[in-house]
Design a protein around this motif. Structure first.
Motif, short mmCIF file in Angstrom:
data_model
loop_
_atom_site.label_atom_id
_atom_site.label_comp_id
_atom_site.label_asym_id
_atom_site.label_seq_id
_atom_site.Cartn_x
_atom_site.Cartn_y
_atom_site.Cartn_z
N MET A 196 0.82 -1.21 0.00
CA MET A 196 0.00 0.00 0.00
C MET A 196 0.86 1.26 0.00
O MET A 196 0.50 2.26 -0.64
CB MET A 196 -0.94 0.00 1.21
N LYS A 197 1.98 1.22 0.67
CA LYS A 197 2.88 2.39 0.67
C LYS A 197 3.38 2.67 -0.75
O LYS A 197 3.44 3.82 -1.19
CB LYS A 197 4.05 2.16 1.62
N LYS A 198 3.73 1.60 -1.48
CA LYS A 198 4.19 1.78 -2.86
C LYS A 198 3.06 2.31 -3.74
O LYS A 198 3.29 3.14 -4.63
CB LYS A 198 4.72 0.45 -3.40
N ILE A 199 1.85 1.83 -3.50
CA ILE A 199 0.70 2.27 -4.29
C ILE A 199 0.44 3.75 -4.06
O ILE A 199 0.23 4.52 -5.01
CB ILE A 199 -0.54 1.43 -3.93
N TRP B 27 -4.03 2.33 8.81
CA TRP B 27 -5.43 2.75 8.68
C TRP B 27 -6.01 3.25 10.00
O TRP B 27 -7.20 3.50 10.07
CB TRP B 27 -6.26 1.59 8.13
N ARG B 28 -5.19 3.39 11.02
CA ARG B 28 -5.68 3.89 12.30
C ARG B 28 -5.76 5.40 12.29
O ARG B 28 -4.94 6.08 11.67
CB ARG B 28 -4.77 3.43 13.44
N ASP B 29 -6.76 5.94 12.97
CA ASP B 29 -6.88 7.39 13.08
C ASP B 29 -5.62 7.96 13.71
O ASP B 29 -5.10 7.43 14.69
CB ASP B 29 -8.09 7.75 13.96
N GLY B 30 -5.15 9.03 13.14
CA GLY B 30 -3.96 9.67 13.69
C GLY B 30 -2.66 9.20 13.08
O GLY B 30 -1.60 9.77 13.34
N ASN B 31 -2.71 8.14 12.25
CA ASN B 31 -1.50 7.68 11.58
C ASN B 31 -1.41 8.39 10.22
O ASN B 31 -2.25 8.19 9.35
CB ASN B 31 -1.52 6.16 11.37
N ASP B 32 -0.41 9.22 10.06
CA ASP B 32 -0.29 10.04 8.86
C ASP B 32 0.74 9.50 7.87
O ASP B 32 1.21 10.23 7.00
CB ASP B 32 0.08 11.47 9.23
N GLU B 33 1.09 8.21 7.98
CA GLU B 33 2.16 7.67 7.13
C GLU B 33 1.78 7.71 5.65
O GLU B 33 2.59 8.10 4.80
CB GLU B 33 2.49 6.24 7.56
N LEU B 34 0.55 7.33 5.32
CA LEU B 34 0.14 7.36 3.92
C LEU B 34 0.00 8.80 3.43
O LEU B 34 0.35 9.12 2.29
CB LEU B 34 -1.18 6.60 3.74
N ARG B 35 -0.50 9.67 4.27
CA ARG B 35 -0.61 11.08 3.91
C ARG B 35 0.77 11.68 3.68
O ARG B 35 0.97 12.51 2.78
CB ARG B 35 -1.35 11.85 4.99
N ALA B 36 1.75 11.26 4.49
CA ALA B 36 3.11 11.76 4.31
C ALA B 36 3.66 11.35 2.95
O ALA B 36 4.40 12.13 2.31
CB ALA B 36 4.01 11.24 5.42
N LEU B 37 3.31 10.18 2.46
CA LEU B 37 3.74 9.75 1.13
C LEU B 37 3.12 10.63 0.05
O LEU B 37 3.78 10.97 -0.94
CB LEU B 37 3.36 8.29 0.90
N LEU B 38 1.86 11.01 0.23
CA LEU B 38 1.21 11.89 -0.73
C LEU B 38 1.83 13.28 -0.69
O LEU B 38 1.98 13.93 -1.73
CB LEU B 38 -0.29 11.96 -0.45
N ARG B 39 2.19 13.76 0.49
CA ARG B 39 2.85 15.06 0.59
C ARG B 39 4.21 15.03 -0.11
O ARG B 39 4.57 15.96 -0.84
CB ARG B 39 3.04 15.44 2.07
#
Length: 257
Positions: free
Chosen positions: A91-94, A124-136
């Motif tokens: 999912m991180k790569k995606i 997918w937990r609330d407050g985890n911004d790891e996927l958002r950080a990848l988009l940034r």
């Protein structure tokens, strides 16, 4: 980092010493008073920043001439990505690929062949911004400010529930086993203004017969990317690239240097 992403569109701002952006300005761009760089407010305007002060402690003060009249998503192809939930590393790569190639929305869904335990990942937990950080990070790489909204759905049916009324040619599903035409060859009819085209890609073990029926009932056209069985993250990158090249209806812009 081709653009520094900021929180607001204030005309004058400061980057604190030690932040990744300030470090990039100091060590990579060798910025000093009078230097300029691209910046942008998250999901807002872009602008050209002019350094007013490069402080000895590594902080920077700068002013911004904001670019107006250009929507934040103008540089993203009109694509909605629907992708089956896969293992966290996949999912991180995606998300990295989707953010960099560009799309307007990401819908992730639990598939019948996939492992439902992946939905309990910390990603997918609330407050985890790891996927958002990848988009940034992808936005900063591609000199854009738009971060596509992303959501996890409990099933394919819920992820595409609103597609029953979609116009013909608005939705495609990738399937190496049953599709007869390549994504490069299927018809892309014109869509109403503001209507993104959707692309659905299964998880690591592909579609079930029930999922294929659900997609067809909602108007999805099946297409393939060739004879090879690709990894999900590879299929996402290839499909987005082909779809973006064929869509050709978003703003193209080469930032001035």
């Amino acid at each position: 980092m081709n653009l520094i992403l900021l929180e607001t569109e204030e005309p004058r701002q400061r980057l604190a010493a030690g932040t990744p952006a300030a470090t990039h300005l100091r060590d990579v761009l060798k910025a000093r008073a009078g230097s300029t760089f691209w910046c942008g407010a998250e999901n807002g305007a872009r602008g050209i920043a002019t350094v007013e002060a490069a402080e000895p402690d590594g902080s920077f003060a700068f002013s911004v001439a904001w670019e107006r009249g250009v929507p934040a998503d103008a540089f993203s192809p009109p694509i909605r990505l629907l992708v089956g939930l896969s293992r966290p590393q996949t999912m991180k790569k995606i998300f990295a690929a989707a953010g960099e190639i560009g799309c307007r929305e990401i819908r992730v869904f639990v598939t019948e062949n996939g492992d439902p335990a992946y939905a309990r990942s910390s990603l997918w937990r609330d407050g985890n911004d790891e996927l958002r950080a990848l988009l940034r990070k992808a936005a900063e790489q591609t000199c854009t400010t738009f971060l596509p909204p992303a959501r996890l759905f409990p099933s394919l049916a819920e992820a595409c529930a609103d597609f029953a009324e979609s116009p013909a040619g608005a939705a495609f599903a990738l399937d190496v086993y049953e599709a007869e035409s390549s994504l490069a060859d299927v018809a892309f009819p014109p869509l109403p203004a503001g209507t993104p085209r959707a692309f659905a890609i299964g998880s690591e073990r592909g579609w079930t017969d029930a999922e294929r029926r659900a997609l067809r009932e909602r108007g999805f056209v099946f297409a393939h990317l060739g004879a090879r069985v690709l990894r999900t993250e590879t299929a996402v990158a290839v499909a987005l690239a082909v779809a973006a090249a064929r869509s050709g209806t978003w703003t193209r812009h080469t930032p001035p240097r």
